[in-house]
Scaffold this motif. Structure first.
Motif, mmCIF file in Angstrom:
data_model
loop_
_atom_site.group_PDB
_atom_site.id
_atom_site.type_symbol
_atom_site.label_atom_id
_atom_site.label_comp_id
_atom_site.label_asym_id
_atom_site.label_seq_id
_atom_site.Cartn_x
_atom_site.Cartn_y
_atom_site.Cartn_z
ATOM 1 N N ARG A 72 52.443 68.018 41.614
ATOM 2 C CA ARG A 72 52.515 67.458 40.257
ATOM 3 C C ARG A 72 51.322 66.570 39.957
ATOM 4 N NH1 ARG A 72 58.581 65.399 39.134
ATOM 5 N NH2 ARG A 72 57.700 64.836 37.113
ATOM 6 N N CYS A 73 50.888 65.793 40.947
ATOM 7 C CA CYS A 73 49.726 64.926 40.740
ATOM 8 C C CYS A 73 48.468 65.755 40.528
ATOM 9 C CB CYS A 73 49.559 63.975 41.920
ATOM 10 S SG CYS A 73 50.830 62.697 41.991
ATOM 11 N N LYS A 74 48.332 66.844 41.275
ATOM 12 C CA LYS A 74 47.169 67.712 41.109
ATOM 13 C C LYS A 74 47.165 68.342 39.717
ATOM 14 C CE LYS A 74 44.717 71.548 43.199
ATOM 15 N NZ LYS A 74 44.672 72.523 44.280
ATOM 16 N N ARG A 75 48.329 68.808 39.264
ATOM 17 C CA ARG A 75 48.419 69.379 37.907
ATOM 18 C C ARG A 75 48.050 68.341 36.857
ATOM 19 N NH1 ARG A 75 53.270 71.794 39.732
ATOM 20 N NH2 ARG A 75 54.437 70.167 38.656
ATOM 21 N N ALA A 76 48.501 67.108 37.062
ATOM 22 C CA ALA A 76 48.198 66.045 36.099
ATOM 23 C C ALA A 76 46.700 65.736 36.089
ATOM 24 C CB ALA A 76 49.003 64.794 36.431
ATOM 25 N N LEU A 77 46.074 65.717 37.258
ATOM 26 C CA LEU A 77 44.642 65.445 37.320
ATOM 27 C C LEU A 77 43.835 66.571 36.676
ATOM 28 C CD1 LEU A 77 44.459 63.910 40.898
ATOM 29 C CD2 LEU A 77 44.083 62.709 38.738
ATOM 30 N N VAL A 78 44.258 67.805 36.881
ATOM 31 C CA VAL A 78 43.594 68.940 36.235
ATOM 32 C C VAL A 78 43.757 68.846 34.717
ATOM 33 C CG1 VAL A 78 43.657 71.457 35.960
ATOM 34 C CG2 VAL A 78 43.718 70.447 38.245
ATOM 35 N N ARG A 79 44.938 68.434 34.269
ATOM 36 C CA ARG A 79 45.181 68.249 32.829
ATOM 37 C C ARG A 79 44.253 67.185 32.256
ATOM 38 N NH1 ARG A 79 47.931 64.481 29.970
ATOM 39 N NH2 ARG A 79 48.670 63.534 31.890
ATOM 40 N N ILE A 80 44.047 66.095 33.012
ATOM 41 C CA ILE A 80 43.141 65.039 32.557
ATOM 42 C C ILE A 80 41.715 65.581 32.465
ATOM 43 C CG2 ILE A 80 42.100 62.828 33.199
ATOM 44 C CD1 ILE A 80 44.845 62.078 34.427
ATOM 45 N N MET A 81 41.314 66.384 33.442
ATOM 46 C CA MET A 81 39.967 66.959 33.419
ATOM 47 C C MET A 81 39.769 67.859 32.216
ATOM 48 S SD MET A 81 39.403 67.731 37.503
ATOM 49 C CE MET A 81 38.652 69.259 37.149
ATOM 50 N N LYS A 82 40.789 68.624 31.848
ATOM 51 C CA LYS A 82 40.679 69.514 30.688
ATOM 52 C C LYS A 82 40.684 68.732 29.375
ATOM 53 C CE LYS A 82 42.745 73.549 32.851
ATOM 54 N NZ LYS A 82 43.903 74.447 32.878
ATOM 55 N N LYS A 83 41.412 67.624 29.364
ATOM 56 C CA LYS A 83 41.569 66.847 28.146
ATOM 57 C C LYS A 83 40.353 65.969 27.852
ATOM 58 C CE LYS A 83 45.628 64.987 26.137
ATOM 59 N NZ LYS A 83 46.895 64.308 26.336
ATOM 60 N N ASP A 84 39.713 65.458 28.890
ATOM 61 C CA ASP A 84 38.604 64.525 28.707
ATOM 62 C C ASP A 84 37.441 64.932 29.600
ATOM 63 O OD1 ASP A 84 37.684 61.768 27.720
ATOM 64 O OD2 ASP A 84 37.386 61.641 29.890
ATOM 65 N N ARG A 85 36.278 65.068 29.010
ATOM 66 C CA ARG A 85 35.104 65.463 29.775
ATOM 67 C C ARG A 85 34.209 64.256 30.090
ATOM 68 N NH1 ARG A 85 34.487 70.780 30.516
ATOM 69 N NH2 ARG A 85 35.641 72.151 29.141
ATOM 70 N N GLY A 86 34.699 63.077 29.834
ATOM 71 C CA GLY A 86 33.928 61.868 30.072
ATOM 72 C C GLY A 86 34.411 61.116 31.301
ATOM 73 N N PHE A 87 34.622 59.837 31.106
ATOM 74 C CA PHE A 87 34.987 58.921 32.179
ATOM 75 C C PHE A 87 36.258 59.356 32.909
ATOM 76 C CE2 PHE A 87 37.362 55.149 33.538
ATOM 77 C CZ PHE A 87 36.459 54.611 34.433
ATOM 78 N N PHE A 88 37.303 59.647 32.160
ATOM 79 C CA PHE A 88 38.590 59.981 32.783
ATOM 80 C C PHE A 88 38.536 61.334 33.489
ATOM 81 C CE2 PHE A 88 39.797 57.246 29.138
ATOM 82 C CZ PHE A 88 40.160 56.133 29.891
ATOM 83 N N GLY A 89 37.862 62.289 32.894
ATOM 84 C CA GLY A 89 37.727 63.598 33.521
ATOM 85 C C GLY A 89 36.958 63.528 34.829
ATOM 86 N N ARG A 90 35.901 62.738 34.831
ATOM 87 C CA ARG A 90 35.128 62.561 36.071
ATOM 88 C C ARG A 90 35.966 61.847 37.127
ATOM 89 N NH1 ARG A 90 30.230 62.344 38.537
ATOM 90 N NH2 ARG A 90 29.695 60.460 39.680
ATOM 91 N N GLY A 91 36.718 60.845 36.714
ATOM 92 C CA GLY A 91 37.585 60.141 37.652
ATOM 93 C C GLY A 91 38.628 61.069 38.260
ATOM 94 N N ALA A 92 39.183 61.940 37.436
ATOM 95 C CA ALA A 92 40.182 62.895 37.933
ATOM 96 C C ALA A 92 39.542 63.877 38.911
ATOM 97 C CB ALA A 92 40.811 63.647 36.764
ATOM 98 N N ARG A 93 38.328 64.330 38.602
ATOM 99 C CA ARG A 93 37.639 65.260 39.505
ATOM 100 C C ARG A 93 37.335 64.592 40.843
ATOM 101 N NH1 ARG A 93 32.623 66.124 40.964
ATOM 102 N NH2 ARG A 93 31.707 64.800 39.361
ATOM 103 N N LEU A 94 36.879 63.341 40.796
ATOM 104 C CA LEU A 94 36.599 62.616 42.032
ATOM 105 C C LEU A 94 37.875 62.378 42.834
ATOM 106 C CD1 LEU A 94 33.949 60.033 40.799
ATOM 107 C CD2 LEU A 94 33.578 62.032 42.238
ATOM 108 N N GLN A 95 38.960 62.092 42.145
ATOM 109 C CA GLN A 95 40.252 61.879 42.816
ATOM 110 C C GLN A 95 40.695 63.148 43.547
ATOM 111 O OE1 GLN A 95 42.570 59.613 44.193
ATOM 112 N NE2 GLN A 95 42.367 58.651 42.207
ATOM 113 N N LEU A 96 40.570 64.300 42.882
ATOM 114 C CA LEU A 96 40.928 65.566 43.521
ATOM 115 C C LEU A 96 40.022 65.863 44.711
ATOM 116 C CD1 LEU A 96 41.663 67.843 40.456
ATOM 117 C CD2 LEU A 96 43.289 67.126 42.204
ATOM 118 N N GLU A 97 38.742 65.603 44.537
ATOM 119 C CA GLU A 97 37.793 65.852 45.617
ATOM 120 C C GLU A 97 38.078 64.940 46.816
ATOM 121 O OE1 GLU A 97 32.952 65.958 46.089
ATOM 122 O OE2 GLU A 97 33.833 66.033 44.088
#
Length: 106
Positions: free
Chosen positions: A53-78
Motif C-alpha cells: 500500500r505504501c508503494k502504491r501511494a508513493l507511485v501515486r504521489i509521483m504521478k500526481k506531482d513532478r516536483g518536490f513531492f514526486g522526487r521525494g516519493a521516488r527517492l523513498q522508493l529507491e
C-alpha cells in the motif's frame, strides 16, 4: 527543520501503531490521503507495516506531482529498494573533495 519534523512524525507513528489494527488503519489512511507532504512522510514511517500500500501511494504521489513531492516519493522508493548506504554513495559521490557542497548564492 524538515528532518526534525520527520523524526517526530516517525516517533508518533510508532506510538499510534501500538493501538493495533485501528492505529495501523488510520496511518494507512494518511498514506493514501490527498495531503502529499503528509502522505510522503507517513509512507516512509510505516513502509514496513504494509509495503504494498505504501508503494502504491508513493507511485501515486509521483504521478500526481513532478516536483518536490514526486522526487521525494521516488527517492523513498529507491531507498526502500536499495537501502540507505547505496543512496549515500549514489548521491554524495559527486560532491567536491575539498570544501563540501557549493554554497548557494543569496
Amino acid at each position: 527543520p524538515g528532518m526534525n519534523t520527520f523524526d517526530r512524525m516517525s516517533k508518533v507513528a510508532k506510538e499510534i501503531l501500538k493501538f493495533g489494527k485501528d492505529g495501523e488503519d488510520r496511518l494507512l489512511s494518511l498514506v493514501e490521503g490527498e495531503d502529499l507532504l503528509l502522505a510522503l512522510h507517513a509512507a516512509g514511517c510505516i513502509y514496513d507495516v504494509d509495503p504494498a500500500r505504501c508503494k502504491r501511494a508513493l507511485v501515486r504521489i509521483m504521478k500526481k506531482d513532478r516536483g518536490f513531492f514526486g522526487r521525494g516519493a521516488r527517492l523513498q522508493l529507491e531507498m526502500q529498494k536499495h537501502g540507505i548506504d547505496r543512496m549515500v554513495k549514489k548521491y554524495f559521490h559527486r560532491l567536491p573533495e575539498k570544501g563540501g557542497p557549493p554554497r548557494p548564492l543569496s
